[in-house]
Motif scaffolding. Structure first.
Motif, PDB file in Angstrom:
ATOM      1  N   UNK A 100       0.838  -1.211   0.000  1.00  0.00           N
ATOM      2  CA  UNK A 100       0.000   0.000   0.000  1.00  0.00           C
ATOM      3  C   UNK A 100       0.868   1.254   0.000  1.00  0.00           C
ATOM      4  N   UNK A 101       1.883   1.258   0.874  1.00  0.00           N
ATOM      5  CA  UNK A 101       2.776   2.422   0.996  1.00  0.00           C
ATOM      6  C   UNK A 101       3.503   2.692  -0.320  1.00  0.00           C
ATOM      7  N   UNK A 102       3.968   1.595  -0.968  1.00  0.00           N
ATOM      8  CA  UNK A 102       4.732   1.738  -2.213  1.00  0.00           C
ATOM      9  C   UNK A 102       3.846   2.225  -3.348  1.00  0.00           C
ATOM     10  N   UNK A 103       2.683   1.594  -3.509  1.00  0.00           N
ATOM     11  CA  UNK A 103       1.796   1.962  -4.619  1.00  0.00           C
ATOM     12  C   UNK A 103       1.280   3.391  -4.495  1.00  0.00           C
ATOM     13  N   UNK A 104       1.116   3.857  -3.258  1.00  0.00           N
ATOM     14  CA  UNK A 104       0.629   5.233  -3.058  1.00  0.00           C
ATOM     15  C   UNK A 104       1.743   6.257  -3.241  1.00  0.00           C
ATOM     16  N   UNK A 105       3.005   5.770  -3.303  1.00  0.00           N
ATOM     17  CA  UNK A 105       4.138   6.690  -3.446  1.00  0.00           C
ATOM     18  C   UNK A 105       4.524   7.355  -2.143  1.00  0.00           C
ATOM     19  N   UNK A 106       3.919   6.900  -1.015  1.00  0.00           N
ATOM     20  CA  UNK A 106       4.202   7.545   0.279  1.00  0.00           C
ATOM     21  C   UNK A 106       5.332   6.872   1.051  1.00  0.00           C
ATOM     22  N   UNK A 107       5.833   5.757   0.518  1.00  0.00           N
ATOM     23  CA  UNK A 107       6.939   5.064   1.185  1.00  0.00           C
ATOM     24  C   UNK A 107       7.777   4.312   0.165  1.00  0.00           C
ATOM     25  N   UNK A 108       9.053   4.147   0.477  1.00  0.00           N
ATOM     26  CA  UNK A 108       9.962   3.429  -0.423  1.00  0.00           C
ATOM     27  C   UNK A 108      10.678   2.343   0.380  1.00  0.00           C
ATOM     28  N   UNK A 109      10.304   1.050   0.201  1.00  0.00           N
ATOM     29  CA  UNK A 109      11.025  -0.021   0.892  1.00  0.00           C
ATOM     30  C   UNK A 109      12.502  -0.020   0.496  1.00  0.00           C
ATOM     31  N   UNK A 110      13.393  -0.185   1.486  1.00  0.00           N
ATOM     32  CA  UNK A 110      14.834  -0.136   1.218  1.00  0.00           C
ATOM     33  C   UNK A 110      15.472  -1.478   1.549  1.00  0.00           C
ATOM     34  N   UNK A 111      16.223  -2.027   0.560  1.00  0.00           N
ATOM     35  CA  UNK A 111      16.959  -3.275   0.742  1.00  0.00           C
ATOM     36  C   UNK A 111      18.444  -2.992   0.549  1.00  0.00           C
ATOM     37  N   UNK A 112      19.280  -3.987   0.834  1.00  0.00           N
ATOM     38  CA  UNK A 112      20.714  -3.777   0.657  1.00  0.00           C
ATOM     39  C   UNK A 112      21.373  -5.044   0.146  1.00  0.00           C
ATOM     40  N   UNK A 113      22.606  -4.915  -0.329  1.00  0.00           N
ATOM     41  CA  UNK A 113      23.325  -6.090  -0.812  1.00  0.00           C
ATOM     42  C   UNK A 113      24.589  -5.708  -1.543  1.00  0.00           C
ATOM     43  N   UNK A 114      25.168  -6.693  -2.186  1.00  0.00           N
ATOM     44  CA  UNK A 114      26.339  -6.494  -3.030  1.00  0.00           C
ATOM     45  C   UNK A 114      26.151  -7.388  -4.241  1.00  0.00           C
ATOM     46  N   UNK A 115      25.680  -6.808  -5.339  1.00  0.00           N
ATOM     47  CA  UNK A 115      25.351  -7.616  -6.523  1.00  0.00           C
ATOM     48  C   UNK A 115      26.575  -8.338  -7.059  1.00  0.00           C
ATOM     49  N   UNK A 116      27.710  -7.643  -7.075  1.00  0.00           N
ATOM     50  CA  UNK A 116      28.911  -8.256  -7.643  1.00  0.00           C
ATOM     51  C   UNK A 116      29.378  -9.452  -6.808  1.00  0.00           C
ATOM     52  N   UNK A 117      29.058  -9.426  -5.488  1.00  0.00           N
ATOM     53  CA  UNK A 117      29.413 -10.562  -4.611  1.00  0.00           C
ATOM     54  C   UNK A 117      28.221 -11.515  -4.436  1.00  0.00           C
ATOM     55  N   UNK A 118      27.164 -11.310  -5.262  1.00  0.00           N
ATOM     56  CA  UNK A 118      26.010 -12.224  -5.297  1.00  0.00           C
ATOM     57  C   UNK A 118      25.241 -12.274  -3.976  1.00  0.00           C
ATOM     58  N   UNK A 119      25.118 -11.114  -3.332  1.00  0.00           N
ATOM     59  CA  UNK A 119      24.390 -11.069  -2.049  1.00  0.00           C
ATOM     60  C   UNK A 119      23.220 -10.095  -2.129  1.00  0.00           C
ATOM     61  N   UNK A 120      22.024 -10.590  -1.846  1.00  0.00           N
ATOM     62  CA  UNK A 120      20.869  -9.702  -1.720  1.00  0.00           C
ATOM     63  C   UNK A 120      19.967  -9.614  -2.933  1.00  0.00           C
ATOM     64  N   UNK A 121      20.352 -10.252  -4.064  1.00  0.00           N
ATOM     65  CA  UNK A 121      19.561 -10.061  -5.288  1.00  0.00           C
ATOM     66  C   UNK A 121      18.262 -10.869  -5.267  1.00  0.00           C
ATOM     67  N   UNK A 122      18.299 -12.100  -4.706  1.00  0.00           N
ATOM     68  CA  UNK A 122      17.048 -12.880  -4.638  1.00  0.00           C
ATOM     69  C   UNK A 122      16.009 -12.170  -3.763  1.00  0.00           C
ATOM     70  N   UNK A 123      16.486 -11.544  -2.684  1.00  0.00           N
ATOM     71  CA  UNK A 123      15.565 -10.803  -1.804  1.00  0.00           C
ATOM     72  C   UNK A 123      14.980  -9.584  -2.541  1.00  0.00           C
ATOM     73  N   UNK A 124      15.806  -8.988  -3.419  1.00  0.00           N
ATOM     74  CA  UNK A 124      15.326  -7.872  -4.242  1.00  0.00           C
ATOM     75  C   UNK A 124      14.227  -8.363  -5.191  1.00  0.00           C
ATOM     76  N   UNK A 125      14.410  -9.539  -5.783  1.00  0.00           N
ATOM     77  CA  UNK A 125      13.383 -10.110  -6.670  1.00  0.00           C
ATOM     78  C   UNK A 125      12.072 -10.349  -5.918  1.00  0.00           C
ATOM     79  N   UNK A 126      12.190 -10.862  -4.685  1.00  0.00           N
ATOM     80  CA  UNK A 126      10.983 -11.057  -3.859  1.00  0.00           C
ATOM     81  C   UNK A 126      10.269  -9.727  -3.627  1.00  0.00           C
ATOM     82  N   UNK A 127      11.067  -8.689  -3.340  1.00  0.00           N
ATOM     83  CA  UNK A 127      10.479  -7.362  -3.072  1.00  0.00           C
ATOM     84  C   UNK A 127       9.800  -6.798  -4.320  1.00  0.00           C
TER      85      UNK A 127
END
Length: 685
Positions: A238-265
């Motif tokens: 709801x927050x994202x679609x309304x533009x009132x919030x931006x979920x924030x994730x983190x990782x290191x793509x080059x070290x292959x960390x965090x990308x699957x969680x980004x896909x879930x998001x």
């Protein structure tokens, strides 16, 4: 289905992240590295050599039960039109920030572009393994520079060389990726004791923020009842679609960390075509607004947002379908040109590879073979239900370069190749100078022109000589004037007659040209009104004072007369052109020069000499701040003073400072510069 774009500042890791997404979704079986020139999405030769993205590439992949159409957009400011047109047709976006650089200038530009089109976003803080990585600093910069509401759903465990995992605040678990098999496997574990306190602090902050969007969470949070994962996902969506919030994730793509969680998001929080507001357009025949819903049952409507030339299938037109469906072989109406277009083949694009489709339906993005007159920004629609969607606006080119073919054989090929490039790129223009007969090409910056010239040689096999880059100055008026023109020509047979009264006045900077008709009582037939506007528009291209294009002018057609036999569209077009020339001469015309927003990042010891050099370049320092032991200087500076700045900055800082620059606006040229310009052109000041 998810139609998403990946956007960021240059070198934040967009293409690397996309390559990991393609690997984990099974689209590719080995990871293509940008640094090795092997990225799937950077398929152009120039992209592979330079390690940058130049064109936005489209690709389709699948994650769980979701189909994700991804557009990997360029980060370099010279290719900002690619970002603009991609955002126009996307439903959601992933904004990638470098954990070291944070919110950089082009990050701000694309964020503002996304605001303009109301595109819901999630943020991914990449490069957590880099020296100087600071997750919390990037969050502060997002609040300060983007005036947004970041909702942290992941925390990094460690940073720099010590970055070894991610804390998932929704599940309250830690995620540790396997160093083998490119991080495709990861373990979900309990949160280590040393991170428990900070995890609980940010979990509470997360629940507090999302309780504003969901009453169920609000009740549970206030009463101390556990909040389920589904509740959190629902509120974050709801927050994202309304533009009132931006979920924030983190990782290191080059070290292959965090990308699957980004896909879930992406699948959890970004919109499907059904979540997007229905599109509005104007019926060109009734001038009334009409609405199209994202449904196969509605009449077909689509927007052409990109054109490329493919060596195998010819001209490819990328479209986003907003409503209805169309089958290969069907005919649609282009409301801009008024012509019918046959959909020869419909292709599902995977970067520069393609699969044939039998049809394309609401919500989908596809490439079409066989469209002849369609340009970027044109609307294609059902023949019986015409609709014209809002057009796209692109920044004006600020640099011009003279170009000439090396031989007579290259001449025709050069014109054909430039026509193809101009079709593909709305920020690239070319014309022949009427006085010198010289061909001039215009673009967004030195890199933009360099790439285009490189493509002429390699792709189109054209040999040409290139002049030095020149600034694209502009002319405008400063006063309101009324111009009355009577164009009468009698040469044997049928004559020509047109009489118009047009008011010209300055309009808002950046509006280029506005035209309005205030005719009453049919003093001029309706079919002669558009030619007047066309004549004015054509005359604006070559200017009046020094031959530079005229901008920011409003023309209002007030009165006029016509002749039953001698009046024609051509005579009114010529009258429109004459009216502009007459008006500009009398409306106190001025020359305008492009100003650039400049950000220089320099070690402290070179700060003084860099400021001194900017002073000589007529720069206006807007401010400076300290970040990670470096000084960040923000300034506006005339483009004319910035040629060769990369070399000068390298010399001033022993190669340790760097800069980014992007177009800001046009301002009046000061008297001294105007005098030099006119003298150089052999004109009296």
């Amino acid at each position: 289905m998810r139609n998403i774009g990946i956007m960021a500042h240059i070198d934040a890791g967009k293409t690397t992240t996309t390559e990991r997404i393609l690997f984990y979704t099974g689209k590719v079986h080995r990871i293509g590295e940008v640094d090795d020139g092997a990225a799937t999405m950077d398929w152009m030769q120039q992209e592979r050599e330079r390690g940058i993205t130049i064109t936005s590439a489209a690709i389709t992949c699948y994650w769980d039960k979701y189909r994700i159409n991804i557009i990997d957009t360029p980060g370099h400011v010279d290719f900002t039109a690619e970002v603009e047109r991609s955002l126009r047709v996307l439903d959601g976006a992933v904004a990638i920030f470098c954990a070291v650089g944070g919110v950089e200038p082009q990050s701000e530009t694309v964020w503002i572009q996304a605001n303009k089109y109301k595109v819901p976003r999630i943020a991914y803080i990449n490069k957590m393994d880099r020296i100087g990585a600071d997750f919390y600093n990037v969050i502060d910069m997002m609040k300060r520079r983007l005036a947004t509401n970041p909702i942290i759903i992941e925390l990094p465990m460690g940073a720099e060389n010590n970055f070894h995992g991610i804390i998932d605040l929704i599940r309250m678990k830690s995620i540790v990726h396997s160093e083998e098999n490119f991080g495709a496997h990861y373990d979900v574990q309990e949160i280590p004791a040393e991170f428990m306190e900070i995890a609980e602090q940010y979990r509470n902050e997360l629940l507090e923020k999302i309780s504003d969007f969901d009453d169920v969470i609000m009740e549970k949070y206030l009463s101390g009842t556990p909040v389920s994962e589904d509740d959190i996902h629902r509120a974050l969506r709801k927050a994202t679609l309304s533009g009132k919030g931006v979920p924030v994730l983190c990782g290191s793509s080059v070290k292959n960390k965090g990308v699957q969680q980004l896909l879930d998001a992406i699948t959890h929080y970004l919109p499907s075509p059904l979540d997007i507001a229905s599109v509005k357009g104007i019926n060109p025949y009734t001038d009334k607004e009409e609405i199209r819903h994202s449904s196969v049952e509605e009449p077909f409507s689509a927007l052409a947002f990109k054109i490329t030339s493919d060596p195998y299938v010819g001209k490819l037109t990328y479209i986003r379908v907003y409503s209805g469906k169309i089958v290969a072989g069907d005919v649609a109406l282009n409301t801009e040109s008024g012509k019918k277009e046959r959909f020869g083949r419909i292709l599902l694009m995977s970067s520069n590879k393609r699969d044939d489709l039998t049809q394309v339906t609401a919500g989908e993005i596809a490439a079409i073979v066989g469209l002849r007159t369609t340009k970027t920004g044109d609307t294609l629609c059902d023949l019986k239900h015409p609709l014209s969607l809002e057009k796209m606006n692109f920044p004006v080119p600020v640099i011009t370069v003279a170009i000439e073919p090396r031989s007579k054989a290259d001449e025709e090929r050069l014109v054909n190749s430039l026509t193809t490039l101009a079709e593909e790129d709305p920020t690239f223009e070319f014309k022949t100078d009427p006085e010198t007969g010289q061909m001039v090409i215009s673009g967004m910056g030195e890199l933009h022109i360099e790439i285009l010239v490189d493509r002429l040689v390699r792709e189109f096999k054209v040999n040409a000589n290139i002049g030095k880059p020149q600034v694209a100055y502009r002319e405008t008026i400063t006063e309101r004037v009324v111009s009355e023109i009577k164009f009468v020509k009698q040469t044997g047979g049928k004559g020509q007659y047109a009489h118009i009264v047009v008011e010209f006045e300055p309009c808002e900077p950046g509006t280029q040209f506005q035209f309005e008709s205030k005719l009453v009582g049919g003093v001029i037939p309706k079919e002669f009104v558009k030619p007047v506007a066309d004549g004015i528009k054509e005359a604006m291209v070559s200017g009046v004072i020094a031959g530079y294009p005229v901008i920011d002018v409003k023309a209002t057609l007030l009165d006029g007369s016509f002749h039953d036999v001698d009046s024609s569209e051509l005579s009114f077009k010529i009258a429109g052109s004459m009216a502009l020339h007459d008006a500009v001469k009398r409306a106190k015309p001025i020359l305008m020069e492009p100003m650039m927003n400049l950000e220089v990042v320099t070690p402290e010891e070179y700060f003084g000499s860099i400021l001194g050099d900017l002073g000589i370049r007529r720069a206006k320092i807007e401010g400076h701040e300290q970040r990670h032991g470096a000084q960040i200087v923000n300034a506006t500076v005339p483009l004319a003073e910035m040629f060769g700045y990369a070399t000068a900055l390298r010399n001033l800082s022993q190669g340790r400072a760097f800069f980014t620059m992007q177009f800001s606006n046009y301002i009046k040229v000061n008297q001294e510069v105007a005098k030099k310009l006119l003298e150089k052109m052999g004109l009296a000041a």
